[in-house]
Design a protein around this motif. Structure first.
Motif, PDB file in Angstrom:
ATOM      1  N   SER A   1       0.786  -1.294  -0.093  1.00 34.49           N
ATOM      2  CA  SER A   1       0.117  -0.085  -0.054  1.00 34.49           C
ATOM      3  C   SER A   1       0.925   1.225  -0.089  1.00 34.49           C
ATOM      4  O   SER A   1       2.005   1.304   0.813  1.00 34.49           O
ATOM      5  N   ILE A   2       0.430   2.289  -0.778  1.00 36.67           N
ATOM      6  CA  ILE A   2       1.057   3.524  -0.878  1.00 36.67           C
ATOM      7  C   ILE A   2      -0.151   4.567  -0.524  1.00 36.67           C
ATOM      8  O   ILE A   2      -0.990   4.581  -1.257  1.00 36.67           O
ATOM      9  N   ARG A   3       0.104   5.253   0.513  1.00 34.01           N
ATOM     10  CA  ARG A   3      -0.819   6.165   0.912  1.00 34.01           C
ATOM     11  C   ARG A   3      -0.737   7.669   0.369  1.00 34.01           C
ATOM     12  O   ARG A   3       0.208   7.965   0.037  1.00 34.01           O
ATOM     13  N   PHE A   4      -1.854   8.279   0.302  1.00 30.38           N
ATOM     14  CA  PHE A   4      -1.904   9.711  -0.287  1.00 30.38           C
ATOM     15  C   PHE A   4      -1.351   9.907  -1.621  1.00 30.38           C
ATOM     16  O   PHE A   4      -0.390  10.806  -1.987  1.00 30.38           O
ATOM     17  N   VAL A   5      -1.532   8.985  -2.507  1.00 30.98           N
ATOM     18  CA  VAL A   5      -1.011   9.242  -4.050  1.00 30.98           C
ATOM     19  C   VAL A   5      -1.568  10.437  -4.821  1.00 30.98           C
ATOM     20  O   VAL A   5      -2.823  10.771  -4.511  1.00 30.98           O
ATOM     21  N   THR A   6      -0.849  10.770  -5.677  1.00 28.01           N
ATOM     22  CA  THR A   6      -1.311  11.788  -6.589  1.00 28.01           C
ATOM     23  C   THR A   6      -1.479  11.359  -7.997  1.00 28.01           C
ATOM     24  O   THR A   6      -2.511  11.757  -8.743  1.00 28.01           O
ATOM     25  N   SER A   7      -0.558  10.403  -8.427  1.00 30.43           N
ATOM     26  CA  SER A   7      -0.676   9.877  -9.502  1.00 30.43           C
ATOM     27  C   SER A   7      -0.158   8.559  -9.646  1.00 30.43           C
ATOM     28  O   SER A   7       0.775   8.191  -8.749  1.00 30.43           O
ATOM     29  N   VAL A   8      -0.721   7.599 -10.459  1.00 29.87           N
ATOM     30  CA  VAL A   8      -0.361   6.379 -10.495  1.00 29.87           C
ATOM     31  C   VAL A   8       0.005   5.935 -12.104  1.00 29.87           C
ATOM     32  O   VAL A   8      -1.321   5.989 -12.814  1.00 29.87           O
ATOM     33  N   GLU A   9       0.957   5.306 -12.317  1.00 28.65           N
ATOM     34  CA  GLU A   9       0.961   4.763 -13.745  1.00 28.65           C
ATOM     35  C   GLU A   9       1.218   3.017 -13.772  1.00 28.65           C
ATOM     36  O   GLU A   9       2.127   2.810 -12.700  1.00 28.65           O
ATOM     37  N   ILE A  10       0.567   2.388 -14.503  1.00 26.41           N
ATOM     38  CA  ILE A  10       0.486   1.063 -14.440  1.00 26.41           C
ATOM     39  C   ILE A  10       0.663   0.441 -15.897  1.00 26.41           C
ATOM     40  O   ILE A  10      -0.006   1.150 -16.942  1.00 26.41           O
TER      41      ILE A  10
END
Length: 253
Positions: free
Chosen positions: A216-225
Motif C-alpha cells: 500500500s502507498i498512501r496519499f497518492v497523487t498519480s499512478v502509472e500502470i
C-alpha cells in the motif's frame, strides 16, 4: 535423480504443520538450489512467494493451506514427487506500478493480480484516466478503480463486477469500484501493453491509496500502470486444474 524441493509456508499453524510433515517425508533444500519451490498457504502467501522468488529459476507449486486457494493445488502429503513431475506450467507477467505521493516521492512495485486505487477518506475519489498518453476520462467519481491481469481477473476485479479474462489473452481489465459518475461505467478492456495513468483530483480533500498485491502507498497523487514482460513468474498446477480451467469454472459456480 529425485527432485530437489524447497518448502515455504505461511505463518498459519495449519501451514506450519504441513511443512513439518512434508520436510520429514521429502527433505528440504535451500531455495536457490531447488528444482521446485512448494508454497503452503493461501493465495496471499502464493503471491508473496512468487514475488520473493522471482529471481530464482525454480517454478512454484502451491498447496492450499489457506482459505480459497485459487492459485493453489489440493493438499496431500503422498505422491508429491509424481505430482510435481506431471504438473503443468503457466507463465505470468506482472504489472508494474509507479506511484507518486503528495510529498512528491516515487514508489515502485510489481503486482501479479492487480493494481488498485481506493478512496482513503469519507468522500468519493475523483480520478482522471489517461491511456497511452491520451485522455480517456476527465473525471471518474468512485470508491476506486483497478487494473487487473488475466490471472488476477477473478480476484478483486471479479468482485467489482469486472470481466474474467482468459489466461494468455493480451488484454488488461480496467474496472471501476462503485462508480458514481459516470454512474453506469464499469470499465474497459485494454491491450496488454497499454500504459494507464490515474491522476487524483482534489487529493488533499479526497485522499486515495494505491495497492499492488497488498503493498500500500498512501496519499497518492498519480499512478502509472503497465505490463512488465521482462518479469516472468512460473507457477505449476496439477493436470486438468490449471489457470485456464479455473478461470472458466469460476464463471459457472
Amino acid at each position: 535423480m529425485p527432485l530437489k524441493i524447497a518448502f515455504a509456508a505461511s505463518r498459519a499453524p495449519v501451514a506450519q504443520t504441513a511443512r513439518a510433515a512434508l520436510l520429514a517425508r521429502y527433505g528440504d533444500v535451500p531455495m536457490p538450489e531447488a528444482d521446485v519451490i512448494v508454497a503452503l498457504g493461501g493465495d496471499g502467501f502464493m503471491l508473496q512467494t512468487l514475488h520473493s522468488t522471482q529471481g530464482l529459476p525454480a517454478p512454484v507449486y502451491g498447496m492450499n493451506r489457506g482459505t480459497i486457494g485459487f492459485l493453489m493445488n489440493e493438499y496431500s502429503e503422498s505422491g508429491l514427487e509424481a505430482r510435481l513431475e506431471a504438473a503443468e506450467e503457466a507463465t505470468l507477467n506482472p504489472l508494474s506500478m509507479t506511484a507518486w505521493d503528495r510529498d512528491g516521492r516515487e514508489h515502485q512495485a510489481l503486482a501479479i493480480n492487480e493494481v488498485s486505487l481506493l478512496r482513503a477518506g469519507p468522500q468519493a475519489a475523483k480520478l482522471r484516466i489517461t491511456v497511452d498518453g491520451r485522455l480517456r476520462m476527465e473525471e471518474l467519481v468512485c470508491d476506486g478503480a483497478l487494473v487487473a491481469t488475466p490471472a488476477g481477473s477473478t480476484a478483486y476485479n471479479y468482485s467489482a463486477h469486472g470481466p474474467v479474462l482468459p489466461i494468455g489473452s493480451d488484454v488488461l481489465a480496467l474496472t471501476a469500484v462503485a462508480a458514481f459518475r459516470p454512474r453506469r461505467w464499469r470499465g474497459a478492456l485494454l491491450p496488454k501493453m497499454a500504459k494507464v495513468r490515474f491522476d487524483v483530483q482534489e487529493f488533499e480533500k479526497r485522499p486515495v491509496m494505491a495497492e499492488a498485491d497488498s503493498r500500500s502507498i498512501r496519499f497518492v497523487t498519480s499512478v502509472e500502470i503497465q505490463s512488465e514482460p521482462s518479469v516472468e513468474h512460473r507457477i505449476l498446477f496439477d493436470p486438468g486444474h490449471g489457470l485456464e480451467e479455473r478461470l472458466i469454472s469460476e464463471q459457472f459456480t
